[in-house]
Enzyme design. Structure first.
Site, mmCIF file in Angstrom:
data_model
loop_
_atom_site.group_PDB
_atom_site.id
_atom_site.type_symbol
_atom_site.label_atom_id
_atom_site.label_comp_id
_atom_site.label_asym_id
_atom_site.label_seq_id
_atom_site.Cartn_x
_atom_site.Cartn_y
_atom_site.Cartn_z
ATOM 1 N N TYR A 126 2.930 -73.776 68.129
ATOM 2 C CA TYR A 126 3.062 -74.928 67.229
ATOM 3 C C TYR A 126 4.527 -75.308 67.008
ATOM 4 C CZ TYR A 126 -1.911 -74.950 66.698
ATOM 5 O OH TYR A 126 -3.252 -75.052 66.977
ATOM 6 N N HIS A 178 -7.995 -82.801 61.409
ATOM 7 C CA HIS A 178 -7.624 -81.499 61.978
ATOM 8 C C HIS A 178 -6.250 -81.031 61.484
ATOM 9 C CE1 HIS A 178 -10.590 -81.936 65.623
ATOM 10 N NE2 HIS A 178 -11.196 -81.667 64.484
ATOM 11 N N CYS A 221 4.942 -69.994 46.383
ATOM 12 C CA CYS A 221 4.809 -68.654 45.787
ATOM 13 C C CYS A 221 5.939 -67.709 46.204
ATOM 14 C CB CYS A 221 3.448 -68.044 46.124
ATOM 15 S SG CYS A 221 3.275 -67.554 47.862
ATOM 16 N N SER A 251 -12.432 -87.283 73.959
ATOM 17 C CA SER A 251 -13.391 -86.942 75.018
ATOM 18 C C SER A 251 -14.795 -86.711 74.481
ATOM 19 C CB SER A 251 -12.924 -85.686 75.761
ATOM 20 O OG SER A 251 -12.883 -84.586 74.876
ATOM 21 N N ASN A 304 -11.470 -95.984 75.630
ATOM 22 C CA ASN A 304 -11.010 -94.714 76.204
ATOM 23 C C ASN A 304 -10.643 -94.953 77.665
ATOM 24 O OD1 ASN A 304 -10.668 -91.912 75.443
ATOM 25 N ND2 ASN A 304 -12.227 -91.397 76.955
ATOM 26 N N ALA A 343 -4.942 -96.766 76.474
ATOM 27 C CA ALA A 343 -4.974 -97.180 75.062
ATOM 28 C C ALA A 343 -3.978 -98.288 74.764
ATOM 29 C CB ALA A 343 -4.700 -95.968 74.170
#
Ligand code: OAD
Length: 235
Positions: free
Chosen positions: A54, A107, A137, A176, A200, A218
Site C-alpha cells: 500500500y 472499499h 490514541c 469487471s 466498460n 472510459a
C-alpha cells in the site's frame, strides 16, 4: 426523465490515468497474490509486506492525474438537478481530485489509516509501517491502511442500498463485475425498475444484466454518455 442516478466505478476508470487494474492480463493480481496483501489473514501473517504494497500504491497515485472520465462524472454531479450518488470501489482519490463530492469509497481509501487498537481513522500521506503511531490514541504497532480487504464488509452499504432502491438510472463503469456486493448492484437497481447501463472496455461478467452497454475506453465512453444525458438525448 431521469430523477435519481447511482454510478458505480471500478479500476477501469483510473486505467488511463496510469493506475493498473486488478484482473486485466497485466493487472495487479497477475503480479501479486491477493491473499498476501488484501486479506486480514495476509496482514496478520506479514504486516510489513502489506504495508509495502500500500505504500507503493499510495506513492504511485500521487504521480497521476484524474482523466476525462473522472472529470465528466464530476460535471454530471454538478449539472444534474436530481439525486446523485457516486459509489467507487477504487481506493485512489482521483474522483475527489476531479471535483466529485457525493462520493462513497465502499472499499476505503489508501490515503487514510485505520487504527486496530482504537478504531480511529486519520488522513495518511506518508509511508505506513509497524512503527507508525496512531494520531488519536498514540499507540504504535496497530495501524493499517483504511481499505476493505476480502472477507471484510464494504463501507456504507445501507446508504448505498437505499440509493439503489430509489434510483431510476444505474451506471456501472470500469468494473469487471467479479467482486460482490458491488457486482450485484445492477440486479438491485433492476428490481426497482431502474434503467441500467454498462460503460466498460469490454463486456463485464454481468454484462447480460444491463439494458444498455457501450464498450470502449472510459475517457471516450463516459464523457459521451454524460453529454447525451445532460443534453436530454440519453433521457
Ligand atoms: P478489475 O480489474 O476486476 O476490472 C477492471 C475492468 O475495467 C475490466 O472489466 C476491464 O475490462 C475494464 N477496463 C480496463 N481498462 C479500461 C478503460 N481504459 N476504460 C474502461 N474500462 C476499462 O477491477 P474492479 O472491477 O474494480 O478489491 O475490481 C473490483 C475489486 O477487486 C477492487 O476494488 C479490488 C479488487 O480485488 C479489493 O482489493 C478488496
Amino acid at each position: 426523465m431521469t430523477s435519481s442516478i447511482v454510478i458505480l466505478t471500478g479500476a477501469g476508470i483510473s486505467a488511463e490515468s496510469g493506475i493498473s487494474t486488478f484482473r486485466d492480463p497485466d493487472g495487479i493480481w497477475a503480479k501479486v497474490d491477493y491473499r498476501e496483501v488484501a486479506t486480514p489473514e495476509g496482514f496478520a501473517a506479514n504486516p510489513a509486506r502489506v504495508h509495502q504494497f500500500y505504500n507503493w500504491r499510495r506513492k504511485n497515485v500521487r504521480t497521476v492525474e484524474p482523466n476525462a472520465a473522472h472529470v465528466a462524472l464530476a460535471r454530471l454531479e454538478h449539472a444534474f438537478p436530481g439525486d446523485f450518488l457516486l459509489v467507487t470501489q477504487n481506493v485512489d482519490s482521483l474522483h475527489e481530485r476531479a471535483g466529485s463530492q457525493r462520493l462513497i469509497h465502499m472499499h476505503g481509501q489508501h490515503d487514510q489509516a485505520l487504527c486496530n487498537a482504537c478504531g480511529g481513522r486519520s488522513a495518511w500521506e506518508d509511508e505506513m509501517s509497524l512503527e507508525s503511531r496512531c494520531p488519536a490514541c498514540e499507540q504504535t504497532g496497530h495501524m493499517r491502511p483504511d481499505v476493505v480487504w476480502f472477507g471484510e464488509m464494504p463501507y456504507q452499504m445501507e446508504r448505498i442500498q437505499a440509493a439503489l432502491a430509489a434510483c431510476d438510472l444505474f451506471v456501472s463503469i470500469g468494473t469487471s463485475g467479479n467482486v460482490y456486493p458491488a457486482a450485484g448492484f445492477v440486479r438491485e437497481a433492476q428490481v426497482t425498475g431502474a434503467r441500467t447501463v454498462e460503460l466498460n472496455l469490454e463486456p463485464s461478467a454481468g454484462a447480460a444484466h444491463f439494458d444498455e452497454t457501450d464498450h470502449g475506453p472510459a475517457t471516450r465512453v463516459v464523457p459521451d454518455f454524460v453529454e447525451r444525458l445532460l443534453s436530454g438525448r440519453g433521457r
